[in-house]
Design a protein around this motif. Structure first.
Motif: not given
Lengths: 295, 273
Positions: A19-26, B107-111, B148-152
């Motif tokens: 959820i954090a990634v969805a909100i804070f990134i996308y 999708a997380i990684l792209f961040g 979060i992306p890099i740690t994940t």
């Protein structure tokens, strides 16, 4: 039954991050996109729709044209310089030398340091003053009798940005070296031995066997360096401050948004920056994840 | 014969490049250890003549001390929280894949790669709306989320190497999802925790963009304070050099003493490398 429960717990555990990634990134990218299509100027949000006006204005904006030119010059010099130096260092260190780990430690230490520290020190090393107030490399060249090397560094008209590539290469080439070195170490020794038995010279072995094998690393390194270069910000700020001569999109965005309060324009720059990075990174991510699956 | 002679020649370029790498460090230290009387641009390259003086370091430290404190207050929780999140995410995304998990991971990684400028305007608005703008708290939150992306990634890649059989065996013994995590995964991933903690510590300590946008002069971390110090005409350049060295010291010490962990974090960021 229990596995279903475990699965549910698993989803619950990752959902805060997702959820954090969805909100804070996308979500935030979408929000920036919306701002870039608005007339927002000044401290209070204004979402009046103006279509692509901010983008169209940017492309006729002389400052943004300088930014694109600077980014291209910086990227070419920085990526090429760091790749070449990194590869040379990796090949030299791959020769089973004494003291290898000391060299490796020295070449990589700038990676642990902030761009701000790098910039503050290199600002003095590349001090452009001449004559009485000369310092940095200029005074060193003067004392060594290498006067022809004395120059204006980052104040060189038109080409100042090229000199920023020097501290950038200083900071990042050790990283490229480490990438190449891990690739070289993965090549079986027998392959080289076999080529030597066949009478190949060391140079031939590198040209025809080793370099082709580490080509994927060159690609990875180019993409990583390239996207860093598009985002370059801290290093320029700390080396020269905000100077129009050495402006890049990341600095323009920051200044026009937070000093000038042209939020619509700032958002448009940031979206263009994001698109340029995405063009590099998305194919790379797909490629990396695909090769991972096939293992 | 020929080969062994050329082996010595290899050291020539290596030593030259070593000099290039050490020049900034040399200038920082040589300048830092000179007395105030000895400082002049003319002699910037020469060694201190009247012994080692600490005046510059003391002066720089007295100027930067509050900002060092801010950096530490910010970096420690940011590194710990984002490492814990990364470990849980990595565990689930490698061992408890749910439908769609293979889409969510990239999708997380792209961040990890986005230019943060593209989320900066909403981030500032958001921080203002929850009253975290201008303080250390907002900066911690930003580092946790964008970490979060890099740690994940690092944890997922590590957990993926752990054989399924180990988990199956634990499950037969009656362990549930959290039991497996605490009894098996967590103990063997302590080295990965060190890698990720170091990585997050270093990147949060070295960050400038989030800090300069999200914090006010009371809560600046050391990078922002150093940059402002270097931009001012009032503070002598010898103090700036000493300050730069001090600001680099924490991450430099980590690099020197935990270099292998640092390198592993570096390689994880390159994905396949």
């Amino acid at each position: 039954m229990r596995i279903d429960k475990d699965r549910l717990i698993g989803i619950l555990l990752v959902s805060p991050s997702i959820i954090a990634v969805a909100i804070f990134i996308y979500g935030f990218i979408g929000w920036s996109g919306r701002v870039s299509l608005s007339a927002w100027k000044g401290l209070n949000p204004d979402y009046t729709w103006v279509g692509l006006k901010n983008y169209i204005n940017l492309f006729s904006d002389p400052r943004f044209q300088v930014d694109i030119r600077n980014t291209v010059i910086f990227t070419v010099l920085f990526v090429a310089g760091a790749l070449i130096l990194g590869l040379i260092l990796a090949i030299l260190l791959d020769q089973d030398l004494r003291g290898e780990s000391i060299f490796r430690t020295i070449f990589l230490f700038p990676m642990a340091i902030s761009y701000i520290v790098t910039g503050v020190v290199w600002r003095w090393l590349m001090n452009p003053a001449q004559g009485e107030r000369m310092s940095g490399f200029n005074i060193l060249f003067d004392k060594l009798g290498l006067d022809f090397l004395i120059n204006k560094w980052y104040t060189t008209p038109e080409w100042g940005i090229a000199f920023i590539a020097i501290p950038a290469i200083w900071q990042m080439s050790g990283y490229v070296m480490a990438l190449y070195l891990s690739g070289l170490r993965a090549i079986p020794q027998e392959l080289r031995e076999a080529a030597r038995v066949d009478g190949a010279t060391e140079v031939q072995i590198y040209r025809h066997i080793i370099l082709p094998l580490i080509r994927p690393i060159t690609l990875s390194a180019m993409i990583i360096l390239g996207h860093i270069s598009l985002k370059v910000f801290d290093l320029i700020i700390s080396t020269v401050g905000k100077q129009l001569q050495l402006d890049v999109p990341a600095i323009y965005m920051w200044q026009t948004t937070f000093d000038g309060h042209f939020f619509g324009r700032g958002a448009a720059i940031s979206i263009l920056l994001l698109l340029s990075v995405a063009v590099l990174v998305i194919p790379y991510l797909r490629y990396s994840l695909k090769t991972e699956e096939s293992l | 014969m020929n080969r062994s002679r050329s082996r010595y020649l290899i050291y020539i370029p290596l030593v030259l490049v070593t000099i290039f790498y050490l020049i900034p460090l040399y200038v920082m230290l040589v300048t830092g250890f000179k007395s105030f009387d000895e400082i002049s641009l003319q002699t910037m390259w020469s060694l201190p003549k009247s012994g080692l003086h600490f005046d510059n370091f003391i002066e720089a430290l007295s100027k930067l001390a509050p900002y060092f404190k801010n950096s530490i207050i910010m970096v420690v929780p940011a590194a710990i929280i984002s490492s814990i999140l990364g470990s849980l995410n990595g565990y689930i995304l490698s061992k408890w894949k749910f439908p769609g998990a293979d889409l969510i991971f990239p999708a997380i990684l792209f961040g990890m790669f986005i230019p943060y400028q593209s989320i900066l305007i909403p981030l500032v608005q958001f921080m203002k709306s929850i009253n975290l703008y201008g303080g250390v708290g907002g900066l911690i939150l930003a580092h946790v989320i964008y970490g979060i992306p890099i740690t994940t990634l690092t944890f997922r890649n590590y957990y993926a190497t752990i054989p399924k059989e180990l988990l199956e065996a634990a499950r037969i013994d009656g362990a549930d999802i959290m039991g497996i995590y605490f009894k098996i995964m967590l103990p063997i991933s302590l080295p990965s925790f060190v890698v990720v903690l170091i990585w997050q510590f270093t990147s949060a300590w070295n960050d400038f963009l989030f800090a300069v946008v999200l914090t006010g002069s009371q809560s600046w971390p050391v990078t922002v304070a150093l940059n402002n110090m270097a931009g001012s005409q009032i503070i002598a350049w010898n103090v700036q050099m000493a300050g730069s060295f001090l600001a680099a010291l924490p991450t430099l010490l980590i690099y020197i003493f935990l270099g292998n962990y640092f390198l592993r974090g570096l390689m994880a960021g390159a994905l396949k490398g």
